[in-house]
Design a protein around this motif. Structure first.
Motif, PDB file in Angstrom:
ATOM      1  N   VAL A 133       0.725  -1.260   0.052  1.00 45.44           N
ATOM      2  CA  VAL A 133       0.058  -0.074  -0.116  1.00 45.44           C
ATOM      3  C   VAL A 133       0.876   1.153   0.053  1.00 45.44           C
ATOM      4  CG1 VAL A 133      -1.445   1.335   1.412  1.00 45.44           C
ATOM      5  CG2 VAL A 133      -1.950  -1.101   1.172  1.00 45.44           C
ATOM      6  N   LEU A 169       1.009   3.787  -3.174  1.00 44.47           N
ATOM      7  CA  LEU A 169       0.968   5.280  -3.113  1.00 44.47           C
ATOM      8  C   LEU A 169       1.988   6.258  -3.203  1.00 44.47           C
ATOM      9  CD1 LEU A 169      -1.509   5.040  -0.011  1.00 44.47           C
ATOM     10  CD2 LEU A 169      -2.406   5.580  -2.227  1.00 44.47           C
ATOM     11  N   LYS A 192       5.888   7.267  -8.236  1.00 40.63           N
ATOM     12  CA  LYS A 192       5.578   8.009  -9.232  1.00 40.63           C
ATOM     13  C   LYS A 192       5.751   7.175 -10.662  1.00 40.63           C
ATOM     14  CE  LYS A 192       4.610  11.677  -6.879  1.00 40.63           C
ATOM     15  NZ  LYS A 192       4.387  10.939  -5.846  1.00 40.63           N
ATOM     16  N   LYS A 242       5.448   4.071 -11.365  1.00 32.11           N
ATOM     17  CA  LYS A 242       4.617   2.709 -11.374  1.00 32.11           C
ATOM     18  C   LYS A 242       5.819   1.583 -11.184  1.00 32.11           C
ATOM     19  CE  LYS A 242       1.066   5.544 -11.142  1.00 32.11           C
ATOM     20  NZ  LYS A 242       1.078   5.844  -9.815  1.00 32.11           N
ATOM     21  N   ILE A 256      -3.866  -0.745  -5.832  1.00 32.33           N
ATOM     22  CA  ILE A 256      -3.902   0.526  -5.736  1.00 32.33           C
ATOM     23  C   ILE A 256      -3.745   1.271  -7.405  1.00 32.33           C
ATOM     24  CG2 ILE A 256      -2.759   2.628  -5.202  1.00 32.33           C
ATOM     25  CD1 ILE A 256      -2.121   1.454  -2.425  1.00 32.33           C
ATOM     26  N   ASP A 257      -3.086   0.484  -8.000  1.00 37.11           N
ATOM     27  CA  ASP A 257      -2.795   0.938  -9.316  1.00 37.11           C
ATOM     28  C   ASP A 257      -2.457  -0.204 -10.195  1.00 37.11           C
ATOM     29  OD1 ASP A 257      -2.055   1.890 -11.842  1.00 37.11           O
ATOM     30  OD2 ASP A 257      -1.191   3.616 -11.394  1.00 37.11           O
ATOM     31  N   ASP A 310      -2.178  13.401   3.271  1.00 32.92           N
ATOM     32  CA  ASP A 310      -3.206  12.790   2.643  1.00 32.92           C
ATOM     33  C   ASP A 310      -2.977  11.533   2.490  1.00 32.92           C
ATOM     34  OD1 ASP A 310      -4.396  15.179   2.605  1.00 32.92           O
ATOM     35  OD2 ASP A 310      -4.018  15.665   0.368  1.00 32.92           O
ATOM     36  N   VAL A 311      -1.675  11.074   1.996  1.00 36.90           N
ATOM     37  CA  VAL A 311      -1.177   9.946   1.793  1.00 36.90           C
ATOM     38  C   VAL A 311      -1.271   8.818   2.982  1.00 36.90           C
ATOM     39  CG1 VAL A 311       0.589   8.488   1.152  1.00 36.90           C
ATOM     40  CG2 VAL A 311       0.195  10.537  -0.209  1.00 36.90           C
ATOM     41  N   LYS A 353      -4.626   7.913   3.704  1.00 36.55           N
ATOM     42  CA  LYS A 353      -5.096   6.691   2.933  1.00 36.55           C
ATOM     43  C   LYS A 353      -4.639   5.404   3.412  1.00 36.55           C
ATOM     44  CE  LYS A 353      -6.696   7.840  -1.707  1.00 36.55           C
ATOM     45  NZ  LYS A 353      -6.326   8.874  -2.550  1.00 36.55           N
ATOM     46  N   ILE A 354      -2.992   5.700   3.788  1.00 39.57           N
ATOM     47  CA  ILE A 354      -2.459   4.342   3.990  1.00 39.57           C
ATOM     48  C   ILE A 354      -3.124   3.753   5.380  1.00 39.57           C
ATOM     49  CG2 ILE A 354      -0.337   3.438   5.310  1.00 39.57           C
ATOM     50  CD1 ILE A 354       1.260   5.611   3.292  1.00 39.57           C
ATOM     51  N   TYR A 368      -6.259   2.088   4.373  1.00 40.25           N
ATOM     52  CA  TYR A 368      -6.130   0.841   3.799  1.00 40.25           C
ATOM     53  C   TYR A 368      -5.776  -0.062   4.900  1.00 40.25           C
ATOM     54  CZ  TYR A 368      -6.573   3.052  -0.895  1.00 40.25           C
ATOM     55  OH  TYR A 368      -7.021   3.707  -1.905  1.00 40.25           O
TER      56      TYR A 368
END
Lengths: 310, 363, 374
Positions: C183, C187, C190, C192, C219-220, C344-345, C348-349, C352
């Motif tokens: 996770v 996040l 950059k 990927k 996540i992606d 923010d991150v 989110k972490i 999750y």
């Protein structure tokens, strides 16, 4: 694998990986030119790596660490010198003993230095200095011209050592000691002193090679950090035919194959990577088979020298 | 062969050569004691624990013997090669390849029982011999220094073993082979596996071959003076090659015995690690005498098992045991070289002379 | 030639004496061995009667392959032990046994058995196969001694054992560990492209990586993973070179390591490539802030030693049970965040992480699909 993408990084790994081997091998050239096969490089490098790390961390000055590491290397190598030169002990076994003793001392020192205080476990690193212009050359620029100062010094040492053995009286005396010590003695060369000097130089350079590992490569000391580089250095001396330039070429080649090993590991992830790890060692053997010569090398190499004997 | 009474000088040199390793051990232990004392621990308690932990009772003794067993093999491997002037530093690689071949033979062919045991041992011998043959060929055809090639081959062997235990005979994907089946293991005698006895017998046999047979005589002659041997019509190249092969075979057998005789009966990371170089040290401290090598190897076993005990009882770093071991080797090598020095020899001779004269005067 | 012969035969005289001496003393040793083994088994039975529940003090010892400051595996175990000691005042720690070679692993355990140490901890499953005999002997002669082997699955890795009575293992839920790291990586990346270096190809290593990649791809889905499971635990320069190669060829910008000293090398390469854009997730101890510019957070493993101590005190320890460590009981957690991770991150972490804890973030099938492809 896209070889061209991987190549600059392989070359970077090559120059980085070559430096410790080059330094140790140059030291061994001095030693063997004076007739002393020092198989204890591995141990001297370990001491250099640890003392360089610990003193560098304590004083906060990595160059002081380097000097201390080199001094410790000389100290350990004096043990070798005393046993092999003064006592005429077997060079191989003495070297082996150094290889067992020196890493143990380094580990013991590490235990005392770090103990349970893990804040001491990570040291500082020498910064890389990019040479303007040159470091932008594609492929080789970053590899050769973006190095730590110690690495530059190591490479600069090569022509100096070459010049020393070719043109200096002392260098020629060195060679005569390794070729025929009894004849050298009759020419008024103090063979025993020469051998001690060789051991001091060997200790200095080899320990500097070890210190490079902890001061420029990775900021930590671990037991086994030398990973056989001392033995590789021994091989590069033979492969490089006891000359500074040869040793440079050999250590760069070894560095290249080690870099290739990592590049293969990085790209062929599902393959049995232990076969990639064999590459540098197998390459060394193959290189020796093709380029190692029976007849090269100092003639009295490895033999004890009894002054009374004629 | 005719026997000749030893002169007093020779006898005193002999005595010195036996005395030196003992003095070396004592000196190293004293230095070790000083280091331990500096750490604020009690060295006597430590050494007592060392002896108790290695020789304290039968079970401990048998563990120590099992720990010494591979070192006897690698020590014999080194001693045999050196007698022929071959610096085989590849004991570890040959030991490992022996283990690999044994594992392949027993696990790969699914052998059980005495057949598995016998073939396993044989495979170990053959693999070790081949791994010794390679540097031998490189030496006699290309003149390559065997010290370098054998060390490089050690690394190759180590990674090859990784392939065996990770990719070929892995136990459930774990980085170790499945265990050798119970029926193919070496039987136990007196609490230790039978390999220990095999090692001791092999030591005595090696001694016999080297010192009592004409083959051994040739081996020694080549080791002492290859040129003179050649002049005398000895097949020097073949003898050198044989020395490589046989010393490799001894180490390979050691690897097979270690795998078939000792828990966990598996190849895994660290199998054989350091045994080759220990073997070299053992051979040299034993002055290349195979029987003495058995004792020195036993002593190294005591240091290992007892050292572990000492370390845990008084709480000192493991490195101390390694330091003591390194010092023993240095002192022994230096001491034995010193005894042979002309100056020291002359001094001893002078002392003997003086004593003889004194005796005469007294008489 | 005759010279050689003469000197050889002279040198041989004493050898014959030596052989007799040698045989004699070997025989004596063997005899001593026989006598000794009989007496030892009878003498040690006496200590068996005391019941463990009345004890007022306990001893614990830890045996490891590396050292307590390796910055990874063994340091993680050591810190877990120290945490357990803080909450268990009756327990006292003996000097840990560091640098235990494979050949000495059984002896090391035996030395603590001889000292009647209540709990002997082996850091990792390499000890499982070496200790079978020691455990079998100790079960008879030293019933007070208990063994805790970490990262070991008793059903598959302890088939050699005659008895599992004094043994338990610790088996953290490495899917959760991997998912947590995944996770964070998903996040933070950059480019990927994320990487993983493992010291040894253990089942746990594979699980960690699979969950790591599965969570990041959750996540992606375009995220790619690079891995190496054979880096060992000591060669830091390999970590540097490998990471450099991935940065250059695969654009990797987040690494997660499971290889002690090698992780240090990876961080070195990330830092050289730019600590503002290249990140590392540390494991298994929290090292954020320890002068590590690239480390953004750590996945922390606690080896549940306190639970083993509780069980020994109450007498319920043993039987080859596996203690599970997970996010519910504190066995697995995420460490501090560095300032590279925005608020923010972080939120989110944490969101999750709650899903991972509840088991709803990734499914076992997703993890095993990746594991099968390795």
């Amino acid at each position: 694998m896209d070889f061209m993408t991987a190549l600059p990084t392989i070359l970077k790994a090559m120059t980085m990986g070559a430096v410790p081997i080059l330094l140790a091998a140059l030291g061994e050239v001095f030693s063997e030119r004076a007739g002393l096969v020092n198989i204890g490089l591995e141990g001297v490098m370990a001491i250099g790596a640890f003392v360089g790390f610990a003193v560098g961390k304590m004083t906060g000055n990595l160059w002081v660490g380097l000097l201390a590491g080199m001094a410790a290397g000389v100290l350990v190598n004096m043990l070798y010198a005393f046993c092999t030169v003064t006592l005429c002990a077997d060079q191989v076994v003495t070297g082996m003993a150094i290889n067992i003793l020196a890493p143990a001392i380094a580990l013991f020192g590490y235990n005392l230095f770090v103990g349970s205080n893990s804040a001491n476990a990570t040291g500082a690193q020498m910064p890389s200095i990019a040479i303007p212009g040159l470091s932008d050359i594609p492929f080789i620029g970053n590899a050769f011209f973006n190095q730590t100062l110690l690495a530059y010094l190591a490479f600069i040492l090569v022509p100096l050592v070459r010049y020393f053995f070719k043109h200096f009286r002392a260098g020629l005396s060195f060679r005569s000691v390794g070729e025929n010590p009894h004849a050298a003695e009759t020419l008024g060369i103090n063979v025993v002193r020469m051998k001690y000097v060789a051991c001091i130089v060997c200790g200095l350079l080899t320990a500097a090679g070890g210190a490079f590992l902890t001061l420029c490569y990775t900021p930590i000391y671990t037991d086994g950090i030398v990973m056989g580089r001392g033995f590789i250095a021994l091989a590069t001396v033979i492969f490089g035919r006891w000359t500074a330039l040869g040793v440079l070429g050999a250590s760069l080649l070894f560095g290249f194959f080690d870099g290739l090993n990592v590049a293969l590991q990085a790209q062929f992830q599902a393959a049995p990577v232990m076969f990639f790890k064999m590459i540098p060692y197998i390459f060394t053997i193959i290189a020796l088979i093709f380029f190692g010569s029976k007849h090269a090398g100092p003639k009295a190499n490895g033999q004890p020298y009894f002054r009374e004997q004629r | 062969m005719a026997k000749k009474a030893l002169s007093p000088e020779e006898r005193s040199e002999k005595r010195m050569m036996i005395l030196t390793p003992i003095v070396a051990v004592l000196l190293a232990l004293i230095i070790g004691a000083i280091i331990i004392a500096c750490l604020g621990k009690n060295p006597f308690e430590g050494y007592a624990a060392m002896i108790q932990g290695s020789l304290g009772d039968g079970a401990k003794l048998s563990k120590t013997l099992e720990r010494a067993c591979p070192l006897i093999f690698t020590g014999l491997c080194a001693a045999f090669a050196y007698k022929c002037g071959v610096f085989n530093l590849g004991g570890e690689g040959q030991f490992i390849m022996g283990g690999c071949a044994t594992a392949t033979c027993v696990l790969g062919l699914g052998l059980e029982g005495p057949a598995g045991l016998a073939l396993g041992l044989l495979a170990g011998i053959v693999a070790g011999a081949i791994w010794g043959l390679l540097p031998g060929i490189m030496k006699i055809t290309r003149g390559l220094n065997e010290m370098i090639t054998t060390i490089m081959l050690n690394y190759v062997a180590m990674y090859f073993m990784e392939y065996i235990f990770k990719n070929v005979y892995s136990d459930n994907g774990l980085p170790k082979t499945v265990a050798i089946p119970q029926s193919a293991r070496l039987p136990e005698v007196l609490g230790t596996h039978v390999g220990v006895i095999l090692a001791i017998v092999l030591g005595i046999f090696t001694w016999y071959v080297i010192f009592r047979t004409s083959f051994g005589f040739k081996i020694r002659a080549v080791g002492m003076n290859p040129i003179a041997s050649k002049v005398n019509g000895f097949p020097v190249r073949r003898l050198v090659l044989l020395a490589f092969v046989l010393s490799g075979a001894i180490a390979g057998l050691g690897g097979a015995v270690e795998l078939l005789g000792k828990t966990p009966y598996r190849l895994a990371d660290g199998f054989g690690s350091g045994f080759g170089f220990d073997g070299v040290a053992i051979a040299l401290i034993a002055q290349l005498n195979p029987i003495a090598a058995i004792f020195v190897a036993f002593f190294f076993g005591v240091l290992s098992t007892g050292g572990t005990m000492m370390q845990s009882v008084i709480g000192v770093p493991t490195a101390i045991v390694e330091i003591i071991r390194g010092l023993i080797i240095i002192f022994a090598v230096a001491g034995m070289a010193a005894v042979k020095l002309p100056k020291i020899k002359a001094y001893v001779a002078a002392r003997l002379d003086a004593r003889a004269k004194k005796a005469e005067v007294n008489a | 030639m005759s010279e050689i012969k003469k000197s050889l035969s002279a040198a041989m005289l004493d050898r014959r004496q030596a052989i007799f001496l040698g045989l004699g003393s070997m025989g004596a040793l063997a005899l001593a061995g026989c006598g000794g083994s009989g007496s030892s088994s009878s003498s040690s039975d006496s200590s068996s009667s005391s019941s463990s529940s009345e004890q007022s003090s306990y001893k614990v010892a830890m045996i490891m392959s590396g050292i307590i400051t390796d910055g990874g595996w063994d340091q993680g175990h050591y810190e877990s032990l120290k945490r357990a000691l803080d909450s268990h005042p009756k327990w006292e720690m003996l000097e840990p046994k560091e640098n235990t070679a494979d050949a000495d692993a059984a002896t090391a355990a035996q030395t603590y058995v001889d000292q009647d140490v209540d709990l002997i901890i082996g850091n990792g499953n390499q000890f499982a196969s070496d200790w079978a005999e020691v455990v079998a002997d100790a079960a008879d002669s030293h019933p007070k001694v208990h063994f805790l082997i970490t990262n070991t699955d008793p059903t598959t890795e302890m088939t050699d054992y005659e008895t599992l009575d004094p043994v338990e293992t610790v088996l953290p839920d490495f899917k959760q560990t991997g998912a947590l790291a995944g996770v964070v990586a998903g996040l933070m990346t950059k480019t990927k492209s994320i990487g993983f270096i493992g010291g040894m190809k253990l089942p746990s290593t594979l699980t960690k990586y699979s969950a790591y990649l599965a969570a990041a791809q959750k996540i992606d889905p375009s995220i790619q993973g690079q891995y190496n499971f054979e880096a060992g635990f000591t060669d830091a320069s390999l970590g540097t070179n490998l990471t450099q190669q991935w940065i250059a060829s695969n654009n990797v910008d987040v690494m997660w390591g499971d290889a002690s000293a090698v992780d240090n090398g990876a961080r070195q390469a990330l830092e050289a490539a730019g600590a503002d854009t290249h990140f590392d997730i540390a494991q298994p101890i929290d090292i954020v802030g320890d002068n590590q510019p690239t480390v953004v957070t750590s996945t922390v493993t606690d080896w549940m030693i306190g639970q083993a101590m509780d069980e020994i005190e109450s007498g319920s320890f043993g039987g080859g049970k596996a203690i599970t460590g997970n996010m519910d009981n504190g066995g697995i957690s995420l460490g501090k965040f560095s300032d590279k991770v925005s608020k923010d991150v972080q939120d989110k972490i944490n969101e999750y992480a709650d899903q991972i804890k509840a088991g709803t973030f990734i499914t076992d099938d997703e993890v095993s699909a990746i594991q099968k492809s390795l």
